[in-house]
Scaffold this motif. Sequence first.
Motif: not given
Length: 233
Positions: A35-59
């Motif tokens: 669960y950690k390997d295929v769900v949690v860590y990929p979700m963390c990667d997704f959140i980290e990747a979306i962070a700068p995009r979200l900041e540009a949209i809604a700081p």
Amino acid sequence: MVTGFQGFPKEFLRFYAELIENNNRDWFGRNKQRYKDVVVYPMCDFIEAIAPRLEAIAPTYIADPRPNGGSMFRIYRDVRFSRDPKPYKEHAACQFRHQAGRDAHAPGFYVHLALDGVRFGGGIYLPPAPILTKIRHAIDEKSADWNAIKNDPDFRKTFPDGIRGDGLKRAPKGFPIDHPEIEDLRRKTLFVMKPLLTVEGITKPDFIDEVEDAFQKATPFMRFLTNAVDLPF
């Protein structure tokens, strides 16, 4: 935008397919590391990747990639008051809340990943009465702005079901039943969601682009809600 996130692994989908068939503590205990390997860590990667995009949209909205205490919801269900004894949620989700919000009652952008449907957008879930009252008065007093958001062609195309949320059967106190915005005034939750055409789409590199686009299209709606509850957008 180039990103290191190339989509969720296909094993993510297989994990949830098996969880649905084995939603019990023994099975999960044997598959917790998976669960950690295929769900949690990929979700963390997704959140980290979306962070700068979200900041540009809604700081003022936060994407926190921590596996515990961050934007990702826990898999554990609260079964204390539920008729459903299953201990684990059969979906993964994350919410990017306003920096002033400490719980799910603040406005937030949302991503929901499940085998029976993937969707993403934003809104506010069951806010306390004083907060909901502020939103209702904003809809009443700024109905032209509210309708401009709802009727925008890009908004309607992105969110085909429009603004949704369970509501009261009667008009809320202080508003007439024949109010032109009565459908939205009765809502206790307000949200918009874009459905993904196929669940397998989450494994594609452009999934994050689709989420970003939906967040951008939801911006006028989210700004309205945010300002209605006296928070900066």
